[in-house]
Design a protein around this motif. Structure first.
Motif, short mmCIF file in Angstrom:
data_model
loop_
_atom_site.label_atom_id
_atom_site.label_comp_id
_atom_site.label_asym_id
_atom_site.label_seq_id
_atom_site.Cartn_x
_atom_site.Cartn_y
_atom_site.Cartn_z
N LEU A 176 81.51 28.96 39.34
CA LEU A 176 82.51 28.76 38.29
C LEU A 176 81.93 28.02 37.09
CD1 LEU A 176 85.82 27.89 40.17
CD2 LEU A 176 85.22 29.96 38.89
N PHE A 177 81.25 26.89 37.38
CA PHE A 177 80.72 26.09 36.27
C PHE A 177 79.64 26.84 35.50
CE2 PHE A 177 82.51 22.31 38.52
CZ PHE A 177 83.34 21.92 37.50
N THR A 178 78.77 27.52 36.24
CA THR A 178 77.70 28.27 35.56
C THR A 178 78.29 29.36 34.68
OG1 THR A 178 76.48 27.89 37.60
CG2 THR A 178 75.45 29.29 35.96
N ALA A 179 79.33 29.99 35.17
CA ALA A 179 79.96 31.04 34.38
C ALA A 179 80.50 30.46 33.07
CB ALA A 179 81.08 31.68 35.19
N GLY A 180 81.08 29.27 33.17
CA GLY A 180 81.61 28.62 31.97
C GLY A 180 80.52 28.38 30.94
N ILE A 181 79.38 27.86 31.41
CA ILE A 181 78.26 27.59 30.52
C ILE A 181 77.75 28.87 29.87
CG2 ILE A 181 75.84 26.89 30.50
CD1 ILE A 181 77.35 24.51 30.82
N MET A 182 77.65 29.92 30.70
CA MET A 182 77.13 31.19 30.16
C MET A 182 78.05 31.73 29.08
SD MET A 182 75.66 32.84 33.63
CE MET A 182 75.39 34.49 33.00
N ALA A 183 79.35 31.58 29.30
CA ALA A 183 80.31 32.06 28.31
C ALA A 183 80.14 31.31 26.99
CB ALA A 183 81.73 31.90 28.84
#
Lengths: 227, 231
Positions: free
Chosen positions: B22-29
């Motif tokens: 979840l957190f990595t996805a946020g950063i990538m976005a």
């Protein structure tokens, strides 16, 4: 102070404790590393402080929200992950909107992840308190850190460069350049990291002396009232 | 019940995986959302430096769009000019005036500074004998000391410097005692930044090492590349 076991801490109390009584830099002497590195220009320091306030506040909130479902065994890993995420957010935002300052402070922004203040507050407070007090505690720690850093930065920039807010549209020359004045020489040491040691140490000294005197007066008043 | 479940290895692993994803996805976005701005900033930073380097315009007063326009009309980048001696490729900028006459070249220069690598460009006149300017795009030198190499007032001191081949082997002298006005070194000397000895020694070393490379790159450039420019 009076030796009773720790009580439930209210949000406002948590904030004030961190800003002053338990100030991360004065009282806990945490996070000194970045205080030394980035405080020679007020503008760079401002960005650094905003980054830290954001990180302590948001990671305290997130850790607190997740505290009941996070397995104890991996809580440190989860905390570091959360801190890292918020720090990367800071890095990305600075890169996008403060490109030139970012190139100067990028290394220190990354180091917020390992800043003792952040993990210290998460372990000591956010981990076992409700989201609102935890957020205030994180915000307080960030503000407490920033207040000191800003004060140190003002002293260092004025004595080291003779300016305030150098590198921005609001830059002012407070003291003349060495080339233009006979009575003033810039203090090169203030520009270098050792300058921060002196300023910070003196600031901690002054604050401690003041706090000790105040505590002494209170104690004297208390005993005086009792007799 | 909950406490029991939280201790099971499956829960721990699953929790770690879900949280990380979840957190990595946020950063990538967020990264994807700002990528264009960041790239534009990086490009503009270099374009601004090149416009200033060749003196194409005053970057302090020009707007960003005017800088980009000047850059696009007057500067040409060749990013793979091979040095025949080392086989390494280098970036070279070629600049022209309003009438499309060649006004100079900017060669990439880089080396290890006091703390870390310094990257920049040195612009020279078409005969390769005179410096038009120098700029540093990346460095980690101490702010206020070595970091002052990026300040315009200091970089201005390089303008007009003689970099023609010198019998004693050294092209320019940065720092050290200022030579007498009639000394052959007078036209090759730049004052140091006080207190920034490490940075200055490093610059003196790698610039002198790389100035001879300009001639080799220019030859390569003229024989293979610059036919693209409407001189």
């Amino acid at each position: 102070m009076n030796g009773t076991p720790q009580q439930r801490v209210t949000a406002g109390r948590a904030l004030l404790e961190q800003v002053w009584n338990e100030n991360p830099i004065f009282r806990q002497v945490l996070g000194i590393c970045s205080a030394l590195a980035v405080t020679n220009l007020v503008f760079n320091t401002t960005l650094m402080c905003l980054g830290l306030i954001w990180t302590t506040t948001m990671s305290s909130l997130t850790v607190s929200l997740l505290r009941t479902i996070t397995p104890k065994r991996i809580r440190i890993m989860v905390q570091i992950l959360i801190v890292a995420v918020y720090v990367i957010v800071v890095d990305i935002v600075f890169r996008a909107f403060f490109f030139e300052t970012h190139s100067q402070i990028a290394a220190y922004v990354g180091l917020i992840i390992t800043n003792c203040i952040v993990l210290g507050r998460l372990e000591a407070f956010a981990n076992k308190n409700k989201p609102f007090p935890a957020t205030m505690d994180g915000l307080g720690a960030g503000l407490g850190y920033s207040a000191i850093l800003m004060a140190v930065a003002v002293v260092r920039e004025v004595l080291g460069f003779g300016t305030l807010l150098k590198g921005t549209a609001w830059a002012v020359q407070v003291l003349p350049l060495s080339e233009n004045a006979v009575w003033w020489r810039q203090w090169t040491i203030m520009v270098m990291p050792p300058g921060a040691f002196f300023v910070l140490a003196m600031a901690v000294w002054a604050a401690k002396a003041w706090a000790m005197r105040r505590d002494g007066e209170r104690a004297a008043a208390a005993t005086g009232g009792a007799s | 019940m909950m406490a029991q479940a939280k201790k099971s290895p499956t829960y721990v692993l699953l929790y770690a995986a879900v949280v990380s994803t979840l957190f990595t996805a946020g950063i990538m976005a967020l990264h994807a959302a700002t990528r264009d701005i960041v790239e534009r900033n990086e490009r503009l930073f270099e374009q601004k430096a090149i416009v200033e380097l060749f003196g194409l315009g005053d970057v302090e007063t020009l707007s960003d769009t005017e800088i980009v326009e000047l850059y696009e009309n007057r500067a040409y980048l060749f990013d793979d000019v091979v040095d025949p001696e080392t086989g390494q490729s280098h970036k070279v900028y070629v600049a022209v005036d309003e009438k499309n006459h060649l006004i100079g070249y900017a060669f990439s220069v880089s080396g290890t500074g006091f703390w870390a690598r310094i990257d920049g460009y040195m612009a020279v006149t078409p005969d390769l004998n005179k410096v038009m300017g120098i700029t540093f795009l990346q460095h980690q030198e101490t702010p206020g000391l070595g970091g002052r190499i990026t300040e315009r007032t200091w970089r201005q001191k390089f303008v007009g410097l003689n970099v023609s081949p010198n019998p004693d082997g050294q092209f320019i002298y940065i720092g050290g005692q200022a030579p007498q006005a009639d000394s052959p070194r007078a036209s090759r000397h730049v004052d140091a930044i006080s207190g920034a000895t490490g940075t200055i020694t490093a610059l003196d070393r790698f610039l002198n090492e790389q100035i001879p490379m300009f001639r080799r790159l220019e030859e390569e450039l003229l024989s293979k590349h610059v036919t693209k420019i409407p001189f």
